[in-house]
Scaffold this active site. Structure first.
Site, PDB file in Angstrom:
ATOM      1  CD  GLU A 160      -2.964   0.814   2.395  1.00 11.34           C
ATOM      2  OE1 GLU A 160      -2.713  -0.044   3.266  1.00 11.34           O
ATOM      3  OE2 GLU A 160      -3.896   1.629   2.497  1.00 11.34           O
ATOM      4  N   GLY A 219      -8.790   5.297   7.084  1.00 17.34           N
ATOM      5  CA  GLY A 219      -9.596   5.165   8.276  1.00 17.34           C
ATOM      6  C   GLY A 219      -8.946   4.207   9.273  1.00 17.34           C
ATOM      7  CB  ALA A 220      -8.332   0.789   9.293  1.00 20.43           C
ATOM      8  CB  SER A 221      -3.464   1.306   8.009  1.00 19.23           C
ATOM      9  OG  SER A 221      -3.498   1.454   6.613  1.00 19.23           O
ATOM     10  CB  THR A 222      -1.372   6.356   8.717  1.00 14.72           C
ATOM     11  OG1 THR A 222      -0.814   7.483   8.039  1.00 14.72           O
ATOM     12  CG2 THR A 222      -0.501   6.026   9.915  1.00 14.72           C
ATOM     13  CD  GLN A 223      -0.755   2.866   4.447  1.00 15.82           C
ATOM     14  OE1 GLN A 223      -1.187   2.253   5.416  1.00 15.82           O
ATOM     15  NE2 GLN A 223      -1.543   3.611   3.718  1.00 15.82           N
TER      16      GLN A 223
HETATM   17  N1  CTP Z   1     -14.642  14.020   2.400  1.00 19.95           N
HETATM   18  C1  CTP Z   1     -14.217  13.153   3.319  1.00 19.95           C
HETATM   19  C2  CTP Z   1     -14.034  11.803   2.974  1.00 19.95           C
HETATM   20  C3  CTP Z   1     -13.588  10.935   3.967  1.00 19.95           C
HETATM   21  N2  CTP Z   1     -13.342  11.402   5.225  1.00 19.95           N
HETATM   22  C4  CTP Z   1     -12.831  10.503   6.261  1.00 19.95           C
HETATM   23  O1  CTP Z   1     -11.555  10.055   5.872  1.00 19.95           O
HETATM   24  C5  CTP Z   1     -11.346   8.749   6.385  1.00 19.95           C
HETATM   25  C6  CTP Z   1     -11.117   7.745   5.313  1.00 19.95           C
HETATM   26  O2  CTP Z   1     -10.140   8.088   4.464  1.00 19.95           O
HETATM   27  P1  CTP Z   1      -9.873   7.127   3.253  1.00 19.95           P
HETATM   28  O3  CTP Z   1      -8.563   7.509   2.719  1.00 19.95           O
HETATM   29  O4  CTP Z   1     -11.028   7.068   2.343  1.00 19.95           O
HETATM   30  O5  CTP Z   1      -9.743   5.718   4.056  1.00 19.95           O
HETATM   31  P2  CTP Z   1     -10.003   4.238   3.594  1.00 19.95           P
HETATM   32  O6  CTP Z   1      -9.318   4.040   2.303  1.00 19.95           O
HETATM   33  O7  CTP Z   1     -11.429   3.901   3.639  1.00 19.95           O
HETATM   34  O8  CTP Z   1      -9.287   3.423   4.766  1.00 19.95           O
HETATM   35  P3  CTP Z   1      -7.933   2.540   4.758  1.00 19.95           P
HETATM   36  O9  CTP Z   1      -7.018   3.140   3.761  1.00 19.95           O
HETATM   37  O10 CTP Z   1      -7.398   2.633   6.147  1.00 19.95           O
HETATM   38  O11 CTP Z   1      -8.362   1.156   4.423  1.00 19.95           O
HETATM   39  C7  CTP Z   1     -12.622   8.324   7.070  1.00 19.95           C
HETATM   40  O12 CTP Z   1     -12.428   8.542   8.434  1.00 19.95           O
HETATM   41  C8  CTP Z   1     -13.652   9.254   6.495  1.00 19.95           C
HETATM   42  O13 CTP Z   1     -14.657   9.480   7.431  1.00 19.95           O
HETATM   43  C9  CTP Z   1     -13.505  12.731   5.529  1.00 19.95           C
HETATM   44  O14 CTP Z   1     -13.253  13.122   6.661  1.00 19.95           O
HETATM   45  N3  CTP Z   1     -13.956  13.593   4.577  1.00 19.95           N
HETATM   46 CA    CA Z   2      -7.080   4.055   1.739  1.00 18.26          CA
END
Ligand code: CTP
Ligand code: CA
Length: 499
Positions: free
Chosen positions: A174, A203-207
């Site tokens: 990732e 939402g669940a990890s950071t890189q």
């Molecule tokens: N306009 C937006 C879109 C998303 N979010 C928030 O940003 C986070 C998700 O970011 P994202 O990069 O979409 O994470 P995912 O890809 O879903 O999660 P991961 O990469 O950890 O699997 C969530 O907390 C969501 O509520 C936000 O604050 N404002």
């Molecule tokens: Ca993501």
């Protein structure tokens, strides 16, 4: 004898054979030029397509990429044509209803069928990559995670595209593919210029991924590539549970565990400096503790009364407790005993780094100003915040004070950015109209579109080639003309001499 003498002196250029020959040569040259011009004329662009589904912890997005069929190995040629956000939550939330995961993709896949020209459907590859949400589900319930992946696989196979697989990406993949994406889009890969580090917050990890100035002391954090004839030695790390939704849960759980009220009252009162004054909402204990990122605890009640205090510096104090910086077995660490060299160069910070900092209007201030503005924002009463942002979902809106403070603390205390190099962090969503994220890098890698060696470039560009051919032809024509004039003159002289 006389007749024979006359035949000898007759101008050879006036013989039909010579006239035919000259005409043929000229015609040949004209045909040659015409063919080469037509042959090398850029054909009307034919595009190819690829689809990548980003199955994130909070949501799934479908990305459609397109590129000119003849130029797939050139850097910067692949572009994002369309994105579709799948309705509802991420696929990992379908653990109790795996079939729902596959169904949720339908609308976006039907849209993809309409956008990609029908004659390209069967050759268009489709990849699904799942990230930290599915990594956590796999930890919690491996059978459920497999059922979800099978469900999305069945769903994707019902479309006319070329299905290439659905899998959970590792944290290193990732991070590395996010780095490839931003550097491919910035066209850094075939130039001697510096590269862009990549910061991704989900939402669940950071890189965090970048080319460091020093040795990489742990093998887990090292990735090597050869792209366009250059060797890249990357540092990368993915922190599972440190995406902003999981970090909020960890932070709330720590506050609950350390609070006496948590064990006595019903509902439990959680007085939270990271939420606005006047914010007061009832949540279930389950909604905070339903993750493998936190150990289960027994409380007096199943409900939490979440009360905002709006105190930025106390909020930052509470978030610092989420990062363990007390031990490091290497020369340098970020947190939780993870090796990290000093950050170096420019960084692109995308996904939730951008969503949050852009919402808060904090993408271009100094670190000190950013802190000041955030402190003011956090102390703003909840009622006023709701009034000022009527279009924004209340759940998102309530969390921006926490999320902004989390981002600052992660970057400064976690990754060791300082007020000097804060300006090197560029909060970005897109580069040249394509989203920054791991999906493009993943597709480029799986389709072998980034060659290890630089592709051969033509000797000269098309325009130069045509100009060269035309000038060269004119040059030959002039030579022929000169030769003709010369021979005509010399044969006349010869005629005169005989007479
Ligand atoms: N306009 C937006 C879109 C998303 N979010 C928030 O940003 C986070 C998700 O970011 P994202 O990069 O979409 O994470 P995912 O890809 O879903 O999660 P991961 O990469 O950890 O699997 C969530 O907390 C969501 O509520 C936000 O604050 N404002
Ligand atoms: Ca993501």
């Amino acid at each position: 004898m006389d007749e024979q003498g006359e035949v000898k002196v007759k101008n050879p250029w006036h013989r039909p054979a010579f006239i035919f020959l000259a005409a043929f040569i000229i015609l040949g040259i004209v045909i040659m030029v015409a063919i080469s011009v037509v042959q090398n004329k850029p054909l009307p662009q034919k595009y190819k397509y690829g689809i990548v589904l980003d199955a994130g912890s909070s949501h799934t997005s479908v990305f459609i990429y397109e590129w000119p069929a003849e130029k797939e190995n050139n850097t910067g040629m692949v572009q994002q044509k369309h994105t579709c956000n799948v309705k509802g939550k991420g696929i990992s939330s379908y653990d109790a209803d795996p079939d729902g995961a596959g169904k949720s993709l339908q609308d976006c896949m039907v849209e993809a069928k309409q956008i990609i020209p029908a004659h390209r459907h069967t050759e268009t590859p489709v990849y699904l990559g799942a990230t930290a949400g599915m990594r956590l589900l796999k930890m919690k319930d491996e059978a459920a995670s497999e059922k979800v992946l099978t469900s999305v696989e069945h769903s994707l196979k019902t479309y006319p595209f070329s299905y290439q697989g659905a899998r959970i990406l590792s944290g290193q993949e990732e991070g590395a593919f996010g780095w490839i994406t931003v550097n491919y889009l910035s066209e850094n890969l075939n130039k001697p210029t510096g590269t862009l580090g990549a910061l991704d917050l989900g939402g669940a990890s950071t890189q965090i991924t970048f080319i460091p100035q020093q040795d990489i002391e742990s093998n887990d954090n090292s990735i090597d590539f050869r792209l366009y004839g250059n060797d890249y030695h990357l540092y990368t790390h993915s922190f599972l549970c440190y995406g902003k939704d999981q970090a909020l849960k960890i932070s709330m759980s720590k506050k609950l565990v350390s609070s006496h009220a948590a064990y006595k009252t019903d509902p439990i009162e959680l007085r939270d400096p990271c939420f606005h004054p006047g914010y007061n909402t009832t949540k279930t204990v389950q909604s905070v503790f339903n993750t493998p990122c936190i150990k289960a605890v027994n409380f007096s009640s199943g409900y939490i009364s979440h009360v905002g205090l709006g105190n930025w510096s106390q909020c930052q104090q509470s978030i610092r407790k989420v990062f363990n910086t007390s031990r490091c077995a290497y020369s340098k660490c970020s947190f939780n005993e993870v090796f990290q060299p000093s950050v170096d160069g420019q960084f692109g910070a995308f996904s939730a780094f951008f969503f949050v900092m852009n919402f808060l209007n904090l993408t271009s201030d100094s670190l000190a100003t950013t802190k000041q503005k955030l402190a003011t924002y956090c102390s703003t009463p909840w009622g006023k915040i709701v009034k000022n942002h009527p279009g924004t979902k209340e759940k998102y809106l309530s969390e921006y004070c926490f999320s902004g403070t989390y981002i600052l603390t992660l970057l400064e205390d976690g990754y060791n950015f300082t007020s000097e190099n804060w300006k090197d962090i560029h909060f970005i969503k897109k580069i040249r109209d394509s989203d920054a994220g791991w999906t493009l890098g993943y597709m480029l890698n799986l389709t072998n579109m980034i060659p290890a060696e630089a592709p051969d470039t033509p000797l000269m560009p098309y325009g130069g080639y045509v100009t060269f051919m035309i000038l060269f032809t004119l040059f030959i024509l002039v030579l022929l003309l000169l030769a003709y004039l010369y021979f005509r003159q010399s044969s006349r002289k010869a005629q005169k001499g005989i007479i």
